[in-house]
Scaffold this active site. Structure first.
Site, PDB file in Angstrom:
ATOM      1  N   ASP A  30     -22.339 -90.607  76.697  1.00 17.08           N
ATOM      2  CA  ASP A  30     -21.103 -90.734  75.924  1.00 17.08           C
ATOM      3  C   ASP A  30     -20.002 -91.265  76.848  1.00 17.08           C
ATOM      4  O   ASP A  30     -19.453 -90.520  77.652  1.00 17.08           O
ATOM      5  CB  ASP A  30     -20.732 -89.357  75.346  1.00 17.08           C
ATOM      6  N   LYS A  44     -12.409 -95.263  71.762  1.00 16.04           N
ATOM      7  CA  LYS A  44     -11.134 -95.197  72.491  1.00 16.04           C
ATOM      8  C   LYS A  44     -10.722 -96.575  73.039  1.00 16.04           C
ATOM      9  O   LYS A  44     -10.349 -97.432  72.255  1.00 16.04           O
ATOM     10  CB  LYS A  44     -11.201 -94.109  73.568  1.00 16.04           C
ATOM     11  N   PHE A  89     -17.636 -82.583  74.895  1.00 12.97           N
ATOM     12  CA  PHE A  89     -16.946 -83.006  73.670  1.00 12.97           C
ATOM     13  C   PHE A  89     -17.524 -84.337  73.214  1.00 12.97           C
ATOM     14  O   PHE A  89     -17.488 -85.314  73.954  1.00 12.97           O
ATOM     15  CB  PHE A  89     -15.437 -83.149  73.885  1.00 12.97           C
TER      16      PHE A  89
HETATM   17  C1  LIG Z   1     -12.534 -88.691  72.103  1.00 11.81           C
HETATM   18  C2  LIG Z   1     -13.972 -88.491  72.365  1.00 11.81           C
HETATM   19  C3  LIG Z   1     -14.924 -88.519  71.327  1.00 11.81           C
HETATM   20  C4  LIG Z   1     -14.526 -88.631  69.880  1.00 11.81           C
HETATM   21  O1  LIG Z   1     -13.963 -89.864  69.592  1.00 11.81           O
HETATM   22  P1  LIG Z   1     -13.225 -90.084  68.182  1.00 11.81           P
HETATM   23  O2  LIG Z   1     -12.879 -91.541  68.212  1.00 11.81           O
HETATM   24  O3  LIG Z   1     -12.062 -89.166  68.165  1.00 11.81           O
HETATM   25  O4  LIG Z   1     -14.203 -89.753  67.127  1.00 11.81           O
HETATM   26  C5  LIG Z   1     -16.243 -88.415  71.672  1.00 11.81           C
HETATM   27  N1  LIG Z   1     -16.638 -88.289  72.942  1.00 11.81           N
HETATM   28  C6  LIG Z   1     -15.769 -88.265  73.959  1.00 11.81           C
HETATM   29  C7  LIG Z   1     -16.266 -88.152  75.361  1.00 11.81           C
HETATM   30  C8  LIG Z   1     -14.399 -88.345  73.708  1.00 11.81           C
HETATM   31  O5  LIG Z   1     -13.527 -88.279  74.716  1.00 11.81           O
END
Ligand SMILES: *Cc1c(COP(=O)(O)O)cnc(C)c1O
Length: 399
Positions: free
Chosen positions: A223, A252, A138
């Site tokens: 990420d 986040k 994700f």
């Molecule tokens: C939540 C998340 C995203 C997306 O972040 P947003 O601030 O909602 O755009 C991307 N990568 C990971 C691993 C995430 O947990």
């Protein structure tokens, strides 16, 4: 208005793109939240790993209000003291070289993809446009980030997406090695697949990807949107593998509830986005940067990384004993630090557990359909955690 009345208005006014639980939250402090009926909840969801230091922490409130009364936004036509100070602190904390600031995880990942492509273009390898990503990953909902997200349900009806993306199974270095070609611009990977159900690979996985990228000249993009900023008990989750990525995305927890995202780049790749190639009008504005800087200070002052590790081990241990009592209901306990999940056995749905917890005034979140996820504030104390765990035990007992 009470909960029910607000929800009626909410259903009428808000687009139905989010499946929301029937709760209208109006106030928070520390690990507590209150709904519109005045009911108090223990927050073990932490805004999906966002409210790193709990709700309305006095230090965050003070920095926000002071900066709001000083300077909120000027655009990137100029420098601001706060963006510079924050970027400097972030490079010190990560050991990487330069910072790009934005608002969200998806945006930070867009920046990673553009950095990788443009880096090769600048280095006379314009055909290196392919990205290798992993199944079940994700990376966010914007079209670029979605294109490297390995979950078909999110792609449905959104095609065509970015071309030249190859998905390989997570935690399978042979499959990744086989997928890398001379056209590969980058590999993008999460240190732990959080949204994908809290899948924790062995620490050798990222180290193997590091070696593969070194051998092939593909950028290693990591990420850390959910895992970064101490969440897993290290500042970066890839520290568990003793490696440095070529570029890393944060969001986040980085803003502790204020919208903020960042890409941090390792030295050889800092020329990847020359002037004019990428930007964000409000990205890294002094209000957001001031909060990010305060979060970094709090991580040091309050020893949040160490706390996440110790409290996380405690939480993991308690969840393991719960699994011991209910092996037919809980198939696995997975996670690191304060990113922990209960994978449910066949016949049980995580949504059903969340609803039961909510009845008992405890909030958690889903990671996939089968995992109950706990991502509380890194400042949560043992008493609060014990209180939450007692409810979790009660709910599983009655399930
Ligand atoms: C939540 C998340 C995203 C997306 O972040 P947003 O601030 O909602 O755009 C991307 N990568 C990971 C691993 C995430 O947990």
């Amino acid at each position: 208005m009470n909960n029910a009345e607000w929800i009626t208005h909410g259903k009428a006014a808000l687009l139905g793109n989010n499946a929301r639980a029937p709760l209208v939250l109006v106030k928070g402090f520390g690990s507590r939240l209150w709904d519109a009926d005045g009911t108090r909840y223990l927050d073990l969801a932490g805004g999906i790993a966002v409210t790193l230091v709990g709700h309305c922490h006095p230090r965050i409130v003070k920095v926000l209000s002071d900066q709001a009364g000083t300077l909120m936004h000027v655009s990137n036509l100029w420098y601001t003291d706060k963006a510079i100070a924050f970027a400097e602190a972030l490079t010190h904390r990560t050991g990487l070289s330069k910072v790009y600031l934005c608002h969200s995880g998806a945006e930070a990942n867009e920046a990673l993809i553009k950095l990788a492509r443009r880096y090769h273009y600048e280095n006379k390898a314009p055909a290196r446009t392919e990205i290798i990503a992993t199944h079940n990953s994700f990376h966010g909902r914007t079209l670029g980030a979605l294109s490297v997200t390995g979950q078909p349900k999110y792609h449905q009806g959104m095609q065509p997406l970015l071309p030249n993306v190859t998905f390989v199974p997570y935690n399978d270095i042979d499959a990744m090695r086989a997928a890398v070609t001379p056209q590969t611009a980058a590999v993008i990977v999460e240190p732990i697949q959080a949204e994908g159900g809290i899948i924790v690979p062995p620490s050798s996985y990222l180290a193997d990807i590091r070696r593969l990228c070194d051998e092939t000249g593909a950028l290693m993009l990591v990420d850390e949107v959910q895992t970064g900023f101490g969440r897993t008990g290290k500042f970066l989750a890839c520290e568990w593998s003793n490696i440095q990525p070529d570029a890393v995305s944060f969001a986040k927890g980085i803003g502790a509830g204020f919208p903020l995202g960042a890409m941090v780049v390792r030295e050889p790749f800092i020329g990847g986005l020359p002037p004019g190639t990428h930007s964000s009008t409000q990205g890294g504005n002094p209000l957001a940067a001031a909060v990010g800087l305060e979060v970094l200070k709090m991580i040091d002052d309050e020893k949040l990384v160490e706390h996440a590790q110790a409290t996380g081990e405690y939480l993991h241990g308690r969840l393991r004993s719960l699994q011991g009592y209910h092996p037919n209901k809980i198939s696995e306990v997975r996670g690191k630090g304060l990113l922990q999940g209960l994978a449910l056995a066949e016949g049980y749905e995580a949504a059903q557990v969340l609803a039961q917890l909510r009845e008992h005034h405890v909030l958690a979140s889903l990671a996939g359909s089968k995992v109950v996820r706990f991502t509380p504030s890194l400042l949560i104390d043992r008493d609060e955690l014990d209180e939450g765990l007692a409810v979790v035990e009660k709910v599983f007992g009655a399930l």
